[in-house]
Design a protein around this motif. Structure first.
Motif, short mmCIF file in Angstrom:
data_model
loop_
_atom_site.label_atom_id
_atom_site.label_comp_id
_atom_site.label_asym_id
_atom_site.label_seq_id
_atom_site.Cartn_x
_atom_site.Cartn_y
_atom_site.Cartn_z
N THR A 1 47.84 20.73 53.31
CA THR A 1 46.88 21.41 52.43
C THR A 1 47.46 22.68 51.83
O THR A 1 46.89 23.21 50.86
N LEU A 2 48.55 23.20 52.39
CA LEU A 2 49.17 24.42 51.87
C LEU A 2 50.08 24.15 50.68
O LEU A 2 50.43 25.08 49.95
N SER B 1 47.07 20.00 58.36
CA SER B 1 46.74 21.30 57.78
C SER B 1 47.88 21.82 56.91
O SER B 1 47.66 22.45 55.87
N TYR B 2 49.11 21.55 57.35
CA TYR B 2 50.26 22.01 56.57
C TYR B 2 50.26 21.40 55.17
O TYR B 2 50.59 22.08 54.18
N LEU C 1 53.05 26.83 59.44
CA LEU C 1 51.91 27.10 58.57
C LEU C 1 52.10 28.39 57.77
O LEU C 1 51.38 28.63 56.80
N LYS C 2 53.06 29.20 58.17
CA LYS C 2 53.36 30.44 57.44
C LYS C 2 54.39 30.22 56.34
O LYS C 2 54.81 31.18 55.69
N PRO D 1 54.35 27.86 53.40
CA PRO D 1 53.92 26.87 52.40
C PRO D 1 55.04 26.62 51.39
O PRO D 1 55.72 27.56 50.97
#
Length: 332
Positions: free
Chosen positions: A79-80, A76-77, A44-45, A47
């Motif tokens: 969405t980045l 969720s990833y 998630l860090k 994108p």
């Protein structure tokens, strides 16, 4: 592929890549290719303008609550990724529809069974290396002949094609890059052939990865298949115990090493002997527990026959058995 283009990429990956003599390369363009891990949600860090998602399974259950937690984190990833970016995703993965639902960036799916980007007319040579024709939206793109084996590498190649198209890399560079790619260390890596015995090293340490590795081996010509497996972490072995016990039914001889602790203390949660007992109860494969690499190599020397395959498997130190076996075979 990018190395065969004019893009001069910066590269950072988890495995040792012979193409760049290590796991990183500093380029002189704005193209940065990296491999991100889902452990503790660390990806998630990172994108990305182009996000390539291969397959998603229940793993790292020392952090994730369950498979649903894994899937929601991948969701969720997505969405980045910026709206002008691209998500390239494996349509053959049964969880991908959920992950991609509502995705705002452009999506390119790939697969053998379905997807926008498809591999058709697939064939394999005696070493399990695939050739296929790639189609995008039913339009022919390129002929591909891989130098690395297995169906999983066909899927990897399709994902690489999709990501390359999103990055604007021309088809000729895509074809040349795939044709010349020689693999990554510890990803079904051919170590040596000695006395008609083929020895392969593979990073597989999850039931899904074990299946992919054995699927690949079965496409090769061999007499017997021997696997040396070192389970990786106590929590993974415990949480996926049943799946591990069912993973080796197609193997002729299985050598189980002690669990590789990695980052974990041994609290008595589970042992390799318990896993061996569960496999023995299935009565599908000859399985022995060995506590030293030397004993494992000695055992194999007593059962190996010409045209056999040995796979040292796991994310720990199982490859040390292969190193010992090489010396013993040379001296035999």
């Amino acid at each position: 592929i990018a190395m065969n283009s004019t893009m001069d990429p910066t590269i950072l990956v988890g495995g040792e890549l012979p193409l760049i003599n290590g796991n990183f390369r500093i380029g002189n363009s704005d193209l940065f290719i990296t491999e991100a891990c889902e452990y503790k949600g660390s990806f998630l860090k990172f994108p990305a303008q182009t996000a390539l998602i291969l397959n998603v399974e229940a793993d790292h259950l020392d952090y994730y609550r369950d498979l649903q937690h894994v899937l929601d984190t991948f969701k969720s990833y997505i969405t980045l990724v910026p709206k002008d970016g691209t998500v390239v995703a494996n349509a053959d993965d049964p969880h991908m529809d959920y992950i991609l639902e509502g995705a705002e960036p452009r999506v390119i799916t790939f697969g053998i069974k379905k997807g926008d980007l498809r591999a058709k007319d697939i064939s394999y040579d005696a070493k399990g290396r695939g050739s296929f024709k790639a189609y995008l939206d039913n339009e022919f793109l390129v002929d591909v002949t891989l130098s690395v084996p297995g169906e999983f590498n066909i899927l990897n190649a399709l994902g690489a094609i999709g990501a390359s198209l999103a990055a604007g890399i021309p088809l000729e560079s895509i074809r040349k890059g795939l044709d010349t790619f020689s693999g990554v260390n510890k990803r079904f890596q051919l170590l040596f052939t000695e006395k008609e015995i083929t020895v392969i090293d593979d990073y597989a340490h999850h039931p899904g990865e074990i299946k992919a590795s054995l699927d690949t081996a079965e496409r090769m010509d061999f007499n017997h298949l021997h696997v040396v497996f070192q389970p990786h972490t106590y929590t993974r072995t415990k949480s996926l115990f049943g799946e591990f016990a069912e993973s080796f039914d197609r193997v002729d001889n299985l050598v189980l090493l002690d669990i590789y602790a990695a980052r974990e203390p041994d609290t008595g949660l589970v042992t390799s002997e318990e896993l061996g007992d569960a496999i023995r109860e299935r009565n599908t494969v000859n399985v022995v527990n060995m506590h030293t690499f030397e004993d494992a190599a000695d055992y194999l020397m007593g059962v190996l026959e010409p045209n056999d395959i040995v796979i040292t498997m796991g994310a720990g130190e199982s490859v040390r058995v292969a190193e010992l076996l090489k010396n013993r075979l040379k001296q035999a």
